[in-house]
Design a protein around this motif. Structure first.
Motif, mmCIF file in Angstrom:
data_model
loop_
_atom_site.group_PDB
_atom_site.id
_atom_site.type_symbol
_atom_site.label_atom_id
_atom_site.label_comp_id
_atom_site.label_asym_id
_atom_site.label_seq_id
_atom_site.Cartn_x
_atom_site.Cartn_y
_atom_site.Cartn_z
ATOM 1 N N ASP A 44 0.771 -1.251 0.000
ATOM 2 C CA ASP A 44 0.000 0.000 0.000
ATOM 3 C C ASP A 44 0.801 1.300 0.000
ATOM 4 O O ASP A 44 0.219 2.365 0.174
ATOM 5 C CB ASP A 44 -0.952 0.066 1.218
ATOM 6 C CG ASP A 44 -2.310 -0.529 0.881
ATOM 7 O OD1 ASP A 44 -2.488 -0.925 -0.278
ATOM 8 O OD2 ASP A 44 -3.158 -0.580 1.773
ATOM 9 N N GLY A 46 2.082 2.644 -2.474
ATOM 10 C CA GLY A 46 1.721 3.374 -3.692
ATOM 11 C C GLY A 46 2.501 2.964 -4.925
ATOM 12 O O GLY A 46 2.573 3.723 -5.888
ATOM 13 N N LYS A 47 3.062 1.749 -4.935
ATOM 14 C CA LYS A 47 3.860 1.298 -6.086
ATOM 15 C C LYS A 47 3.052 1.265 -7.375
ATOM 16 O O LYS A 47 3.481 1.753 -8.412
ATOM 17 C CB LYS A 47 4.420 -0.118 -5.828
ATOM 18 C CG LYS A 47 5.330 -0.212 -4.638
ATOM 19 C CD LYS A 47 5.698 -1.646 -4.335
ATOM 20 C CE LYS A 47 4.567 -2.499 -3.819
ATOM 21 N NZ LYS A 47 4.001 -2.104 -2.531
ATOM 22 N N THR A 48 1.862 0.672 -7.281
ATOM 23 C CA THR A 48 1.040 0.532 -8.485
ATOM 24 C C THR A 48 0.569 1.899 -8.964
ATOM 25 O O THR A 48 0.527 2.166 -10.166
ATOM 26 C CB THR A 48 -0.144 -0.417 -8.196
ATOM 27 O OG1 THR A 48 0.408 -1.672 -7.800
ATOM 28 C CG2 THR A 48 -1.029 -0.607 -9.406
ATOM 29 N N THR A 49 0.255 2.786 -8.034
ATOM 30 C CA THR A 49 -0.169 4.133 -8.413
ATOM 31 C C THR A 49 0.990 4.879 -9.079
ATOM 32 O O THR A 49 0.814 5.540 -10.100
ATOM 33 C CB THR A 49 -0.698 4.891 -7.174
ATOM 34 O OG1 THR A 49 -1.639 4.041 -6.505
ATOM 35 C CG2 THR A 49 -1.381 6.182 -7.555
ATOM 36 N N VAL A 67 -6.128 2.194 -8.259
ATOM 37 C CA VAL A 67 -6.166 0.886 -7.623
ATOM 38 C C VAL A 67 -7.566 0.601 -7.077
ATOM 39 O O VAL A 67 -8.125 -0.478 -7.255
ATOM 40 C CB VAL A 67 -5.119 0.814 -6.492
ATOM 41 C CG1 VAL A 67 -5.225 -0.490 -5.734
ATOM 42 C CG2 VAL A 67 -3.719 0.989 -7.060
ATOM 43 N N THR A 86 -1.464 -5.794 -5.176
ATOM 44 C CA THR A 86 -0.707 -6.435 -6.244
ATOM 45 C C THR A 86 -0.323 -7.836 -5.786
ATOM 46 O O THR A 86 0.093 -8.036 -4.648
ATOM 47 C CB THR A 86 0.551 -5.609 -6.567
ATOM 48 O OG1 THR A 86 0.125 -4.299 -6.934
ATOM 49 C CG2 THR A 86 1.342 -6.225 -7.696
ATOM 50 N N GLY A 108 3.691 -5.821 -2.539
ATOM 51 C CA GLY A 108 4.262 -5.460 -1.243
ATOM 52 C C GLY A 108 3.891 -6.468 -0.170
ATOM 53 O O GLY A 108 4.534 -6.540 0.875
ATOM 54 N N ASN A 159 6.337 8.982 -0.924
ATOM 55 C CA ASN A 159 5.035 9.221 -1.564
ATOM 56 C C ASN A 159 3.999 9.708 -0.533
ATOM 57 O O ASN A 159 4.264 9.702 0.661
ATOM 58 C CB ASN A 159 4.595 7.893 -2.196
ATOM 59 C CG ASN A 159 3.355 8.019 -3.045
ATOM 60 O OD1 ASN A 159 3.135 9.049 -3.693
ATOM 61 N ND2 ASN A 159 2.538 6.973 -3.062
ATOM 62 N N ASP A 162 0.653 14.330 0.317
ATOM 63 C CA ASP A 162 -0.617 15.049 0.473
ATOM 64 C C ASP A 162 -1.383 14.607 1.715
ATOM 65 O O ASP A 162 -2.349 15.234 2.117
ATOM 66 C CB ASP A 162 -1.507 14.796 -0.756
ATOM 67 C CG ASP A 162 -1.788 13.303 -0.925
ATOM 68 O OD1 ASP A 162 -0.816 12.548 -1.146
ATOM 69 O OD2 ASP A 162 -2.956 12.890 -0.801
#
Ligand SMILES: Nc1nc2c(ncn2[C@@H]2O[C@H](COP(=O)(O)OP(=O)(O)OP(=O)(O)O)[C@@H](O)[C@H]2O)c(=O)[nH]1
Ligand SMILES: [Mg+2]
Length: 698
Positions: A44, A46-49, A67, A86, A108, A159, A162
């Motif tokens: 989680d 944020g690799k895929t994002t 995702v 993933t 992950g 990452n 925000d």
């Protein structure tokens, strides 16, 4: 590794041959422009994002997938889309600033760690992604060490800037504390949390900001950040000068570094692993991805920059040169019913469509009928550094080397992650039994961390893997692909056996001399526990003098010891933590042979173990739990009931508490459901393997 067919992909210029000098330099240039990169992190982060945003910016997709909507390119499998995680490492490829980037988005979740291991084996560099709120999480640390072991240079991307509570400096501190003494931030965030809008590039001292739709604007550093930016740049110059001799010279002369010197020094330090370049952003909000890509191209190595490939015994090496003999590693096999694809990373030589190559693991030759790029486009040849899939090889397994038959070489195979959880599986309908067996065999071929076996006591078919989720996903995949429903038994953990107290001077005589070719071997063995903390699980030494046991027989004895340690006396579990010393022995002029000595060692060590004090070991997991503070008591009580040993508790972000505990893996089955219940769905946890510990008696 799944490959993906993209819509607007361009293929690499591989139509060059190495015949003329110009062609040679074009080839070298095109290899130098390749980056084989992995994206690694805790679940989680944020690799895929990040991957999704990279593909969008490189023009490969026209819409940014999410995702949570199940619309990303690399979370491609229906189970990944439904579960929002993933599962399979997915390779995609895109072009950026004149470079070809082959990207592997890795899982992950610890149950899929073997996918990461196999990916790392063929990567030249990696981007480690961190969550700006959580910092370095346990699985980030595991994959970081994994990459370190493979010598894969890394840059870091902090990452989720925000998010409420995000802070680059805290994340840097946690990298420094847990992963690397020299994280070097090359950016300064502009704004925080909700108002995070961009970064100051400390190398060029320019501001990069992104508007709501993700468009990048470059401008001067905002007035309120100028002093901070100058100060950070000075600190960066200083830190680099301390680590890099040439930079130091310039720093001494000018008290600052030029941008070119700084860039070159950062590249060197990344490749040697002496420092880690850190960038930041928010993938979800489309901020920070362009500079990340620029940094990957600038600092991470091309296939030409990495050390020449060594074979398993370390004797020969091959360079990333298309004219050298072919050397390629099969790192993934997809055994789909429609056909078998073997995924290769080329290290040296040129692979042409139609070539016949040698598989040094099986000793067979295989014909490469077709070569496919990561976009599933057909190509006629592949060069060093390329990652391709080939159609044709029938018997090549994961980890095999394919090479020029006249110049055989065996590369080191990826280390297989040991299975720790086993379930019994049978087809719901008896008529499906054979279909289920075939589907399981195919799955195990694709994923070497899955094992299929038959329980010798019950005759049931068993499936072993890295965790409950791993097995659940496997069974579900079979149902989706073949329609076969399986009934799954209760999970069991993989136990081991070890010695509490060994034996000294144990004598074993193996003699079969009843006419014809006989067998004779006589051994004297010390069998003892290895001191705690020893990395090896088995050591073998021979102190035999005077050639009383010839050298080749000594090697056979070592092999026989390994045979014996595969099944211990307590329950047939693997035996670990054993030191065997061969202290004496005797041979017979006619009847001794390597086979006789190997057999003697197998039977002898087995008896020695029976004569020793043994105990059972069970696998432990390190569990990190994040829960609302008001549920902490209930969660701790539950961990204690699961024989958990709490190592630390602390406050997380806001009103959450964090617990770190060691818990026997056997007690963790069904934990996800229990935690949800105790925390009204607000608790989360992750686990990672934490070795073995004595199992309670009975
Ligand atoms: N607020 C915020 N959320 C993000 C950011 N990047 C990713 N996420 C969210 O975090 C969640 C996990 O993101 P993924 O990209 O699936 O993370 P991953 O590292 O690929 O996860 P696994 O593959 O399962 O290990 C998703 O809900 C994303 O939308 C970010 O920059 N800010
Ligand atoms: Mg992912």
């Amino acid at each position: 590794m799944r490959t993906h067919t993209a819509t607007t992909a361009t293929t690499t210029a591989k139509s060059t041959t190495a015949k003329s000098t110009t062609a040679k330099s074009t080839t070298a240039k095109s290899i130098a422009a390749v980056r084989n990169l992995g994206i690694l992190a805790h679940v989680d982060a944020g690799k895929t994002t990040v991957t999704e945003r990279i593909l969008y910016l490189a023009g490969l997709t026209h819409k940014r997938g999410e995702v949570h909507d199940g619309t990303t390119v690399t979370d491609f499998d229906p189970q990944e889309r439904e579960r929002g995680i993933t599962i399979f490492a997915a390779a995609v490829s895109c072009d950026w600033a004149g470079h070809r980037i082959n990207l592997i988005d890795t899982p992950g979740h610890v149950d899929f760690a073997d996918e990461v291991e196999r990916s790392l084996r063929v990567l030249d560099g990696a981007v480690a992604v961190f969550d700006a709120v959580a910092g370095v999480e346990p699985q980030s640390e595991s994959v970081w060490r994994q990459a370190e072991r493979h010598g894969v240079p890394r840059i870091a991307f902090v990452n989720k800037l925000d998010r409420a509570g995000a802070d680059l400096d805290t994340a840097l501190a946690s990298i420094r504390e847990r992963l690397h003494p020299h994280p070097l931030a090359v950016q300064l965030p502009i704004g925080t949390e909700e108002s995070f809008t961009g970064v100051v590039d400390l190398l060029r001292l320019r501001a990069l900001t992104w508007d709501e739709d993700g468009t990048l604007h470059e401008g001067p550093v905002p007035a309120h950040l100028q002093a901070a930016a100058t100060e950070r740049r000075r600190l960066l110059d200083e830190a680099v000068a301390e680590l890099h001799p040439q930079a130091l010279e310039e720093f001494c002369a000018r008290a600052a570094l030029g941008t070119d010197t700084l860039t070159a020094a950062l590249r060197d330090l990344t490749r040697t692993g002496e420092a880690v370049v850190v960038l930041c952003g928010s993938a979800y909000r489309n901020r920070g991805i362009e500079p990340l890509l620029d940094a990957a191209v600038a600092y991470l190595p091309s296939p030409l920059d990495v050390a020449p490939t060594r074979c398993a015994d370390g004797t020969h090496h091959r360079e990333a040169d298309p004219r050298q003999p072919l050397t390629a590693l099969a790192f993934k096999v997809t055994a789909a019913p429609t056909g078998r694809l073997t995924h290769l990373r080329l290290y040296s030589g040129t692979l042409h469509k139609g070539d016949t190559v040698l598989d040094t693991t099986t000793g067979r030759t295989e014909r490469v009928a077709r070569i496919l790029t990561l976009h599933h486009d057909e190509t006629d040849l592949a060069l060093p550094g390329d990652i391709v899939a080939v159609v044709g090889p029938k018997h090549t397994r994961v980890g095999a080397t394919l090479c020029d038959a006249d110049h055989p070489i065996a590369l080191e195979a990826p280390v297989r992650t040991e299975a720790v959880v086993t379930v019994a599986v049978e087809a719901r309908r008896a008529a499906d039994t054979d279909k289920l067996a075939a589907a399981l065999a195919r799955l195990a071929e694709e994923d070497p961390s899955l094992r299929v076996a038959t329980d010798p006591e019950t005759g049931q078919r068993t499936l072993s893997g890295l965790g409950e989720l791993h097995l659940e996903v496997a069974v579900e995949k079979i149902r989706r692909q073949t329609g076969v429903e399986a009934v799954v038994g209760r999970p069991r953990v993989a136990l081991r056996e070890t010695l509490l107290e060994g034996v000294t001077g144990f004598t074993y005589r193996h003699a079969k001399q009843d006419g014809g070719a006989g067998q004779f071997a006589h051994l004297v063995l010390d069998v003892h526990p290895l001191p705690p903390g020893t990395e090896e699980q088995f050591t073998f030494t021979s102190t035999v003098t005077g050639g009383r046991v010839p050298r080749e027989y000594v090697q056979a004895v070592e092999a026989g010891c390994r045979d014996a340690l595969a099944e211990g006396p307590l329950g047939g579990h693997p035996v670990t933590g054993v030191a065997v010393t061969l202290t004496d022995g005797a041979t017979h002029p006619k009847d001794s042979s390597e086979l006789a000595f190997r057999t003697a060692a197998r039977l002898g060590v087995r008896e020695a173990l029976r004569a020793s004090r043994m105990h059972l070991l069970e696998p432990l997991a390190e569990v990190s739990v994040t829960v609302p503070e008001d549920t902490l008591g209930a969660v701790l009580g539950d961990l204690a009931a699961r024989r958990g040993h709490v190592r630390s508790t602390g406050t997380g972000h806001g009103t959450t508490a964090r617990v770190n505990a060691l818990v026997p893996l056997a007690e963790l089955f069904g934990y996800a459901g229990r935690l949800r219940g105790r925390t009204q769905g607000r608790g989360t946890f992750t686990t990672r393997p934490a070795g073995y510990a004595p199992a309670p008696a009975g």
